[in-house]
Design a protein around this motif. Structure first.
Motif, PDB file in Angstrom:
ATOM      1  N   THR B 213       0.831  -1.206   0.000  1.00  0.00           N
ATOM      2  CA  THR B 213       0.000   0.000   0.000  1.00  0.00           C
ATOM      3  C   THR B 213       0.863   1.252   0.000  1.00  0.00           C
ATOM      4  O   THR B 213       0.618   2.204  -0.746  1.00  0.00           O
ATOM      5  CB  THR B 213      -0.911   0.022   1.236  1.00  0.00           C
ATOM      6  N   ASN B 217       1.127   3.606  -3.513  1.00  0.00           N
ATOM      7  CA  ASN B 217       0.546   4.945  -3.477  1.00  0.00           C
ATOM      8  C   ASN B 217       1.579   6.061  -3.422  1.00  0.00           C
ATOM      9  O   ASN B 217       1.222   7.227  -3.358  1.00  0.00           O
ATOM     10  CB  ASN B 217      -0.379   5.094  -2.264  1.00  0.00           C
ATOM     11  N   LEU B 259      -6.506   3.596  -8.940  1.00  0.00           N
ATOM     12  CA  LEU B 259      -5.276   3.375  -8.184  1.00  0.00           C
ATOM     13  C   LEU B 259      -5.490   2.411  -7.017  1.00  0.00           C
ATOM     14  O   LEU B 259      -4.589   1.681  -6.619  1.00  0.00           O
ATOM     15  CB  LEU B 259      -4.771   4.723  -7.663  1.00  0.00           C
ATOM     16  N   THR B 260      -6.698   2.416  -6.472  1.00  0.00           N
ATOM     17  CA  THR B 260      -6.956   1.598  -5.286  1.00  0.00           C
ATOM     18  C   THR B 260      -7.148   0.125  -5.605  1.00  0.00           C
ATOM     19  O   THR B 260      -6.914  -0.724  -4.754  1.00  0.00           O
ATOM     20  CB  THR B 260      -8.228   2.086  -4.574  1.00  0.00           C
TER      21      THR B 260
END
Lengths: 283, 285
Positions: B213, B217, B259-260
Motif C-alpha cells: 500500500t 501509493n 489506483l486503489t
C-alpha cells in the motif's frame, strides 16, 4: 569438551546473527541513518539549493528562528495535544475490538477482515477529502445527522474525530490480536472452574497478561499520530522545505519536533514500564 | 435447568456482541464506500458542501474524462502501470525477505549491539519522511542511481515499521521450539526457513499489505528520483492529473479509484493469512 563446544556454538550464533541482520542494516544506514545525519548538518548550516551540504556553519540559529516563529508554535502545541489524545483512544478502541474479535463468534473471519480493511484506504480517503476542500471532515455532519443518533449525544466534532481514529486503529487491533492469542487457554479454564465471570477474566487475566502489548500499542499509536503525513506539522515542514525552499529551517523544525516526540515516548515508556505487569520469566 | 439458563444468557450476549461488531464493521467500511461512490459522482455532486457519502446519480463521466485527459500523452498508461507494478512487487518481496532475515536474530539471538540496532529502528520511526527526502536524493544521485528502477526500489527496502512488526510477532514464538530444533541438529539457516518464517506468516502477510500500500501509493519517490517520463510510476502520473485543477476533480476521483484496485486485490489475497490465528505451538509454558 562440552564447555568449548558451547563457546563455539555461542560464537557461531553471534556471527550468524550479525550476518542475518547486516543486509537490512546496510540499507538502513545508507537510506535512513546517513540521510538523518545529513539533515542534522543541514539544520545547522545555511546552504543554498545548489550546494546544500557545504553551507556555512551557523550553529543553532535556525533553531532560534523556529522558537520565535509564532505561527509555528501555535500549530506545534495544537498538534502535540491532539496526538496525545489520539493515542489512548485508538489503543482502547483497538483493545475492545480485538477482545471481541478474538472470541468465538459467528463470521469471525469476515469481521476481522472488515476491521483490518481501513489500513489500505484511510490515507487515500483523507487525501480525496482534502482535494475537495473538506479537510475538516464536515462529511460526518451529513452522516451524523441523518444516519446515526450517537453524534447528537456526543457532539458532531467528537463524532468526526472518533470516526477518523477508528479507521486508523487497524494495525493496533492486529498487534492486540497477536498478543491475545499468546495467552495460554489454560488460565481461562482454571478461572472458569473457580467461577470467574468473563468480566473478571478480562480484568484479572487478559489485561495484566497483555499489558506490555498495551504499552507497545500506545507507543505505536503515538508515533503514528505524530508522523502521519496529513498532520499540521508535517504540512508546515513540507511548506518550508518544498514551497519556500528553506531547507535548513525545515530540517531544524524536524529535529526539534523529533526531540519532543522522543521525550514524550521516553516518558510513556518509563511510566508504562512501572505500570505494566512484568512476567517473571523472559520469554 | 441452571445450565440451560446459563447457555441462554451466553447466546444473548453473543447476539449483542455480533450486533455491536456489525455496526462498527459497517462504519469501518465507510472509507471504501466513499471512495467508490466519489468515483461515480457527477461533477455537480462532487462540489456539494458538506460532501455526501453516497452518490445520487451515478455516472461514468469521470472515467471518460480521465481517459480523455490521458489521450494526449505520448507514454501509454500501460507503461506507468508496468513501472508501478514492477517496483512495488520487487520492493515488497525484498522488504519481506530482508525483514525476516533481520527479525529472527533480533528476537531470538543474543549478540552485542542488538538492543542498539532495535533502538535505532524505533527512533527512526519517529522522523518525518520529509526530513530525509533531500538527503536521500543526494545519496541516490551520489550512487549514480538516478532515473533507474533501483532508485525507486532501494531506498524503501529498509522498512522500519515492517521489521518492527515482524520482530514483535517473533517475540511471541516460544524459544522452546528453537531449542528443540537445535537439539535435532538444525542449522540456524534451516531453523530460520523451516521454523521461524512459517510461524510468523501472519506478520509477513501484514508487512506485504502495509508495504505494498505504501509503495503503490507513493508518488514522491518517482517525482524525486526519476526525470524521464517513461520511468514515472502510476501514482505520480495520476497526481499530475490532479494537479490540473478543479476542472479535473472528476477525473481525479476516477483515478484514485483505479489506483486503489490493486491494493484491494493484494488485501483480499493476503488478509486471510494476516488474520489466521497465530500457529498454536503445542508447547505449554
Amino acid at each position: 569438551m562440552s564447555k568449548r563446544r558451547g563457546y563455539s556454538l555461542e560464537r557461531r550464533k553471534v556471527t550468524e546473527g550479525y550476518l542475518f541482520v547486516s543486509v537490512w542494516v546496510i540499507g538502513f544506514l545508507a537510506f535512513t541513518l546517513y540521510p538523518l545525519y545529513m539533515s542534522l548538518k543541514i539544520s545547522m548550516t545555511s546552504g543554498k539549493i545548489s550546494d546544500i551540504l557545504n553551507g556555512e556553519f551557523v550553529g543553532l540559529d535556525h533553531y532560534k528562528r523556529v522558537l520565535t516563529d509564532a505561527s509555528f508554535s501555535q500549530v506545534f502545541v495544537d498538534q502535540i495535544l491532539k496526538s496525545l489524545m489520539d493515542a489512548p483512544i485508538i489503543s482502547i478502541f483497538a483493545l475492545i475490538a480485538a477482545v471481541l474479535l478474538n472470541g468465538d463468534i459467528v463470521g469471525k473471519r469476515y469481521f476481522r477482515a472488515v476491521f483490518f480493511a481501513p489500513v489500505i484506504i484511510s490515507g487515500l480517503m483523507i487525501r480525496i477529502l482534502n482535494s475537495q476542500g473538506a479537510a475538516d471532515f464536515s462529511i460526518f455532519q451529513e452522516l451524523g445527522s441523518s444516519a446515526l443518533l450517537i453524534s447528537d449525544i456526543i457532539g458532531e466534532d467528537t463524532f468526526a474525530r472518533m470516526g477518523t481514529l477508528l479507521w486508523r486503529s487497524s494495525v493496533e487491533i492486529l498487534i492486540f490480536l497477536a498478543g491475545l492469542q499468546s495467552i495460554p487457554r489454560s488460565l481461562y479454564e482454571a478461572a472458569e472452574m473457580d467461577g470467574a465471570t468473563p468480566w473478571e477474566c478480562f480484568w484479572k487475566i487478559t489485561l495484566p497478561t497483555i499489558s506490555p502489548i498495551v504499552l507497545l500499542s500506545i507507543i505505536y499509536a503515538t508515533i503514528d499520530s505524530f508522523t502521519e503525513p496529513d498532520n499540521q506539522i508535517m504540512g508546515y515542514i513540507r511548506e518550508s522545505t518544498i514551497t519556500r525552499l528553506d531547507f535548513s529551517y525545515g530540517a531544524a523544525i524536524s529535529w526539534m519536533y523529533f526531540l519532543v516526540i522522543l521525550l514524550i515516548i521516553l516518558i510513556i515508556f518509563y511510566v508504562g514500564r512501572r505500570v505494566t505487569v512484568n512476567e517473571g520469566s523472559q520469554r | 435447568m441452571l445450565k440451560k439458563r446459563f447457555k441462554f444468557k451466553k447466546d444473548y450476549s453473543l447476539f449483542f456482541i455480533i450486533l455491536f461488531l456489525s455496526g462498527l464493521g459497517l462504519f469501518m467500511m465507510l472509507p471504501l464506500v466513499f471512495l467508490v461512490s466519489t468515483a461515480f459522482k457527477p461533477s455537480e455532486e462532487l462540489f456539494i458542501y458538506p460532501p455526501r457519502f453516497f452518490v445520487e446519480n451515478p455516472t461514468l463521466q469521470n472515467f471518460k474524462d480521465l481517459f480523455l485527459a490521458m489521450a494526449g500523452d505520448q507514454i501509454p498508461l500501460s507503461r506507468y502501470f508496468f513501472n508501478s507494478l514492477l517496483v512495488s512487487c520487487i520492493t515488497v518481496f525484498f522488504t519481506v525477505l530482508l525483514g525476516s532475515l533481520a527479525c529472527y536474530p533480533l528476537s531470538k539471538h543474543k549478540f552485542p549491539g542488538k538492543d542498539q540496532i532495535f533502538g535505532l529502528i524505533i527512533v527512526s520511526l519517529m522522523f518525518a519522511p520529509e526530513v530525509v527526502e533531500i538527503p536521500r536524493y543526494l545519496v541516490v544521485s551520489y550512487l549514480g542511481l538516478m532515473d533507474t528502477y533501483s532508485a525507486l526500489i532501494l531506498p524503501s527496502l529498509a522498512f522500519p515499521i515492517g521489521l518492527f512488526l515482524m520482530k514483535q510477532f517473533m517475540d511471541q514464538v516460544p524459544d522452546e521450539i528453537f531449542e528443540a530444533g537445535r537439539i535435532d541438529g538444525a542449522s540456524e539457516w534451516t531453523m530460520m526457513w523451516r521454523l521461524a518464517l512459517p510461524l510468523i506468516r501472519p506478520a509477513w502477510a501484514t508487512v506485504v499489505i502495509l508495504a505494498f500500500t505504501a509503495i503503490w501509493n507513493d508518488a514522491g519517490s518517482s517525482a524525486l528520483f526519476t526525470q524521464s517520463e517513461e520511468m514515472k510510476t502510476l501514482p505520480y502520473y495520476l497526481s499530475t492529473v490532479n494537479g490540473q485543477g478543479v476542472a479535473r476533480a472528476g477525473a481525479n476521483a476516477a483515478a484514485t479509484f483505479i489506483l486503489t484496485v490493486p491494493t484491494v486485490l493484494i488485501f483480499i489475497l493476503f488478509q486471510r493469512q494476516v488474520l489466521s490465528t497465530m500457529a498454536h505451538s503445542g508447547i505449554k509454558s
